[in-house]
Design a protein around this motif. Structure first.
Motif, PDB file in Angstrom:
ATOM      1  N   LEU A 235       0.830  -1.207   0.000  1.00  0.00           N
ATOM      2  CA  LEU A 235       0.000   0.000   0.000  1.00  0.00           C
ATOM      3  C   LEU A 235       0.864   1.256   0.000  1.00  0.00           C
ATOM      4  N   ARG A 236       1.874   1.291   0.863  1.00  0.00           N
ATOM      5  CA  ARG A 236       2.687   2.501   0.965  1.00  0.00           C
ATOM      6  C   ARG A 236       3.537   2.689  -0.296  1.00  0.00           C
ATOM      7  N   LEU A 237       3.942   1.579  -0.902  1.00  0.00           N
ATOM      8  CA  LEU A 237       4.754   1.706  -2.116  1.00  0.00           C
ATOM      9  C   LEU A 237       3.913   2.241  -3.277  1.00  0.00           C
ATOM     10  N   GLU A 238       2.706   1.744  -3.438  1.00  0.00           N
ATOM     11  CA  GLU A 238       1.811   2.312  -4.464  1.00  0.00           C
ATOM     12  C   GLU A 238       1.569   3.798  -4.192  1.00  0.00           C
ATOM     13  N   ALA A 239       1.555   4.178  -2.911  1.00  0.00           N
ATOM     14  CA  ALA A 239       1.310   5.580  -2.539  1.00  0.00           C
ATOM     15  C   ALA A 239       2.573   6.432  -2.654  1.00  0.00           C
ATOM     16  N   GLY A 240       3.710   5.800  -3.013  1.00  0.00           N
ATOM     17  CA  GLY A 240       4.955   6.539  -3.208  1.00  0.00           C
ATOM     18  C   GLY A 240       5.634   6.963  -1.923  1.00  0.00           C
ATOM     19  N   LEU A 241       5.261   6.344  -0.799  1.00  0.00           N
ATOM     20  CA  LEU A 241       5.798   6.749   0.501  1.00  0.00           C
ATOM     21  C   LEU A 241       7.063   5.955   0.822  1.00  0.00           C
ATOM     22  N   CYS A 242       8.026   6.635   1.445  1.00  0.00           N
ATOM     23  CA  CYS A 242       9.327   6.032   1.741  1.00  0.00           C
ATOM     24  C   CYS A 242       9.253   5.088   2.928  1.00  0.00           C
ATOM     25  N   LEU A 243      10.029   4.009   2.844  1.00  0.00           N
ATOM     26  CA  LEU A 243      10.262   3.137   3.993  1.00  0.00           C
ATOM     27  C   LEU A 243      11.673   3.408   4.497  1.00  0.00           C
ATOM     28  N   TYR A 244      11.781   3.867   5.760  1.00  0.00           N
ATOM     29  CA  TYR A 244      13.117   4.137   6.291  1.00  0.00           C
ATOM     30  C   TYR A 244      13.915   2.840   6.331  1.00  0.00           C
TER      31      TYR A 244
ATOM     32  N   ASN B 190      15.025   1.395   3.646  1.00  0.00           N
ATOM     33  CA  ASN B 190      15.024   0.973   2.241  1.00  0.00           C
ATOM     34  C   ASN B 190      15.253   2.173   1.327  1.00  0.00           C
ATOM     35  N   ASP B 191      14.300   3.113   1.371  1.00  0.00           N
ATOM     36  CA  ASP B 191      14.275   4.215   0.412  1.00  0.00           C
ATOM     37  C   ASP B 191      15.032   5.436   0.910  1.00  0.00           C
ATOM     38  N   ILE B 192      15.149   5.549   2.209  1.00  0.00           N
ATOM     39  CA  ILE B 192      15.903   6.648   2.810  1.00  0.00           C
ATOM     40  C   ILE B 192      16.733   6.096   3.961  1.00  0.00           C
ATOM     41  N   ASP B 193      17.914   6.669   4.127  1.00  0.00           N
ATOM     42  CA  ASP B 193      18.798   6.266   5.243  1.00  0.00           C
ATOM     43  C   ASP B 193      19.894   7.327   5.382  1.00  0.00           C
ATOM     44  N   THR B 194      20.944   6.993   6.105  1.00  0.00           N
ATOM     45  CA  THR B 194      21.977   7.998   6.367  1.00  0.00           C
ATOM     46  C   THR B 194      22.774   8.347   5.112  1.00  0.00           C
ATOM     47  N   THR B 195      22.609   7.583   4.024  1.00  0.00           N
ATOM     48  CA  THR B 195      23.354   7.890   2.793  1.00  0.00           C
ATOM     49  C   THR B 195      22.531   8.718   1.806  1.00  0.00           C
ATOM     50  N   THR B 196      21.254   8.988   2.122  1.00  0.00           N
ATOM     51  CA  THR B 196      20.404   9.743   1.193  1.00  0.00           C
ATOM     52  C   THR B 196      20.081  11.099   1.793  1.00  0.00           C
ATOM     53  N   SER B 197      20.274  12.167   1.026  1.00  0.00           N
ATOM     54  CA  SER B 197      19.824  13.477   1.526  1.00  0.00           C
ATOM     55  C   SER B 197      18.326  13.586   1.248  1.00  0.00           C
ATOM     56  N   PRO B 198      17.628  14.411   2.038  1.00  0.00           N
ATOM     57  CA  PRO B 198      16.182  14.559   1.816  1.00  0.00           C
ATOM     58  C   PRO B 198      15.870  15.089   0.420  1.00  0.00           C
ATOM     59  N   ILE B 199      16.798  15.820  -0.177  1.00  0.00           N
ATOM     60  CA  ILE B 199      16.551  16.381  -1.510  1.00  0.00           C
ATOM     61  C   ILE B 199      16.712  15.270  -2.549  1.00  0.00           C
ATOM     62  N   GLU B 200      17.741  14.449  -2.398  1.00  0.00           N
ATOM     63  CA  GLU B 200      17.865  13.271  -3.272  1.00  0.00           C
ATOM     64  C   GLU B 200      16.610  12.407  -3.167  1.00  0.00           C
ATOM     65  N   ALA B 201      16.076  12.322  -1.955  1.00  0.00           N
ATOM     66  CA  ALA B 201      14.912  11.459  -1.701  1.00  0.00           C
ATOM     67  C   ALA B 201      13.602  12.092  -2.159  1.00  0.00           C
ATOM     68  N   ALA B 202      13.679  13.273  -2.783  1.00  0.00           N
ATOM     69  CA  ALA B 202      12.494  13.981  -3.284  1.00  0.00           C
ATOM     70  C   ALA B 202      11.530  14.339  -2.148  1.00  0.00           C
ATOM     71  N   LEU B 203      12.127  14.693  -0.999  1.00  0.00           N
ATOM     72  CA  LEU B 203      11.323  15.109   0.145  1.00  0.00           C
ATOM     73  C   LEU B 203      11.438  16.627   0.376  1.00  0.00           C
ATOM     74  N   ASP B 204      11.831  17.353  -0.662  1.00  0.00           N
ATOM     75  CA  ASP B 204      11.970  18.818  -0.587  1.00  0.00           C
ATOM     76  C   ASP B 204      10.732  19.462   0.002  1.00  0.00           C
ATOM     77  N   TRP B 205       9.562  18.952  -0.388  1.00  0.00           N
ATOM     78  CA  TRP B 205       8.276  19.535   0.024  1.00  0.00           C
ATOM     79  C   TRP B 205       8.135  19.606   1.539  1.00  0.00           C
ATOM     80  N   ALA B 206       8.878  18.743   2.253  1.00  0.00           N
ATOM     81  CA  ALA B 206       8.744  18.702   3.718  1.00  0.00           C
ATOM     82  C   ALA B 206       9.560  19.802   4.402  1.00  0.00           C
ATOM     83  N   ILE B 207      10.421  20.489   3.638  1.00  0.00           N
ATOM     84  CA  ILE B 207      11.241  21.566   4.212  1.00  0.00           C
ATOM     85  C   ILE B 207      10.592  22.895   3.831  1.00  0.00           C
TER      86      ILE B 207
ATOM     87  N   ARG C  44      21.538  12.815  -7.764  1.00  0.00           N
ATOM     88  CA  ARG C  44      20.642  11.678  -8.050  1.00  0.00           C
ATOM     89  C   ARG C  44      19.304  11.963  -7.381  1.00  0.00           C
ATOM     90  N   ARG C  45      18.308  11.218  -7.763  1.00  0.00           N
ATOM     91  CA  ARG C  45      16.961  11.537  -7.296  1.00  0.00           C
ATOM     92  C   ARG C  45      16.154  10.252  -7.121  1.00  0.00           C
TER      93      ARG C  45
END
Lengths: 120, 378
Positions: free
Chosen positions: B234-243, B245-262, B292-293
């Protein structure tokens, strides 16, 4: 004659040809299948080698070849609709037919009672 | 069913077993991966009616300034999270993340203004580390892990109807509202949010009343128990990140396309710009665009392309360009769905890339997220 492997495959033996599928127990454990990849007709497979891949929503799993042989037929119906494997795993959900290199090797596989003991 | 003794249990553990759940270890807890309905039907039921998820393994944490002032707690947390927390209104919730000094993400979290304090919800696998991080760095604040509360998520188009059968206030809430609610005679905290792409609620309830509440919600004919398997699809179809997997200490929030949250106020030129770990890196990514994005990836064939599959440019099978970070079969999409990281020049929707799966190169199309139309009650 029906035989089973500890890797949860079944074989229906008719002369030197075995129809191969996964057991009802395996299908239940895997859950709803969404993708099936079968070997090519004519492929020479070896016992315990990778024969097919099945995928549920959660994960991919390998289906191993129970005996040495050549693939003579595959069941395209389960590629088109993987849910057949869940609804009729030991019938319409068969995977492939294998012309056995040494039909007598099948004697070493599990019979139905032994397989049932194995899965408890 | 044998239980590994080291695994923790949520207050709903006995209920899961009685419902016939298949249990798996997840983030140190013995959790239901699926119920007898099965992942596929659980997923579709949540999108068609309502699904109840046990998310009690997640950390519910109160952050309270010693001064008793919300602003002091908000300003303290803003030193760890690049989000406008001071500007959050009472009874409102917002998504954010703890950043690392290198601009990576330590965890993602939901943050609520509870009037005179903050309530944050963090991932199960990170909660001990997050609590320690806040205790060390939130000067003048008390940090309390609420380990006597369960958390239930009720998701789907009928979630409002199901919850309203127990608490009339459900209907008056909008997406990201957080209200106090007396449900079955007990004080709960209800947010209108979730992790499925559907309208829905998360209900924080005292552990001793969790099973009674879950049973009352499940008694509604539209509501079924849903496991972690369907939660993930469900969350993957919704495009939501799983900490993890999709985001971690090696990904910046901008790379992760989470700009909208800032929010603007925390960006360069804003009133409270920077002042959080990794701000330099994140501001650079914002200004120059990341190298990268994170993008949606739609496999063109029927085969699911899963996490860690390596991505290649068309015609270049020798040099990897990125990696799939989540991938599965999307029951609502009726086909495989994935997300992953590609270099910026490949991030344009419509770009074709290839993933190596069992020795074959399978084509995928870069696509916008989400894969479904979300139905948040804005």
């Amino acid at each position: 004659m029906l035989k089973f492997t500890p890797e949860h495959e079944w074989l229906k033996l008719e002369g030197d040809v075995a129809t191969v599928g996964i057991t009802a127990h395996a299908a239940e454990q895997l859950g709803d299948l969404v993708f099936v990849e079968l070997p090519e007709v004519g492929a020479e497979l070896t016992k315990d080698g990778n024969a097919a891949t099945v995928e549920s929503v959660k994960a991919a799993s390998d289906v191993y070849c129970p005996l040495d042989g050549e693939v003579t037929e595959v069941n395209q119906a389960i590629v088109d609709d993987p849910s057949i494997v869940n609804s009729d795993p030991q019938g319409a959900g068969w995977f492939f037919k294998l012309k056995l290199k040494n039909p007598s090797d099948a004697d070493e596989l599990l019979d139905e009672a032994a397989y049932k003991d194995l899965i408890g | 069913m044998d239980q590994a003794p080291a695994l923790k249990q949520t207050p709903l553990h006995a209920l899961h077993l009685s419902l016939g759940a298949r249990m798996v270890p997840f983030a140190g807890y013995d959790m239901p991966v699926q119920f007898p309905l099965g992942v596929m039907k659980e997923h579709l039921h949540t999108r068609a009616a309502a699904g109840l998820f046990d998310v009690s393994h997640m950390g519910q944490v109160v952050v309270r300034a010693e001064s008793g002032s919300y602003a002091d707690a908000a300003l303290a947390l803003e030193k760890l999270v690049p989000v406008d927390i001071l500007g959050l209104k009472t009874g409102r919730q917002r998504y954010g993340f703890f950043t690392a000094e290198n601009g990576g993400i330590l965890d993602d979290l939901m943050i609520t203004n509870r009037g005179d304090h903050l309530l944050v919800v963090v991932n199960a696998a990170c909660k001990d580390q997050d609590v320690a991080h806040m205790r060390t760095n939130l000067a003048g604040c008390g940090v309390t892990l609420l380990d006597d509360r369960a958390l239930l998520a009720l998701q789907g188009p009928q979630a409002e109807t199901v919850l309203a059968s127990l608490w009339a206030g459900a209907s008056g809430m909008k997406f990201m509202d957080v209200h106090d609610a007396a449900i079955l005679g007990v004080d709960c905290i209800v947010s209108r949010s979730g992790y499925s792409g559907e309208d829905g609620f998360e209900i924080s309830v005292p552990a001793v009343k969790a099973e009674e509440l879950a049973k009352a919600l499940l008694a509604h004919p539209d509501c079924e128990a849903i496991g972690l398997g369907a939660r993930d699809s469900l969350r993957l179809e919704a495009g939501l990140c799983l900490y993890g997997n999709d985001i971690d200490t090696t990904t910046s929030p901008i790379e992760a396309a989470l700009d909208w949250a800032i929010q603007k106020v925390r960006r360069p030129g804003g009133e409270r710009a920077g002042g959080y770990p990794g701000a330099t890196r994140i501001e650079d990514d914002l200004a120059q665009g990341p190298i990268r994005r994170r993008v949606g990836l739609k496999p063109e064939g029927k085969a699911p392309v899963r996490a860690h599959a390596v991505l290649y440019a068309e015609g270049s099978p020798e040099s990897p360009i990125g990696e799939v970070t989540s991938g599965t079969f999307g029951p609502t999409v009726e086909g495989p769905v994935a997300m992953g990281y590609v270099p910026a020049p490949f991030a344009e929707p419509g770009t074709r890339v290839f993933a190596e799966v069992r020795g074959k190169y399978l084509p995928l199309t870069v696509t916008t997220l989400p894969f479904i139309t979300t139905t948040y009650k804005r």
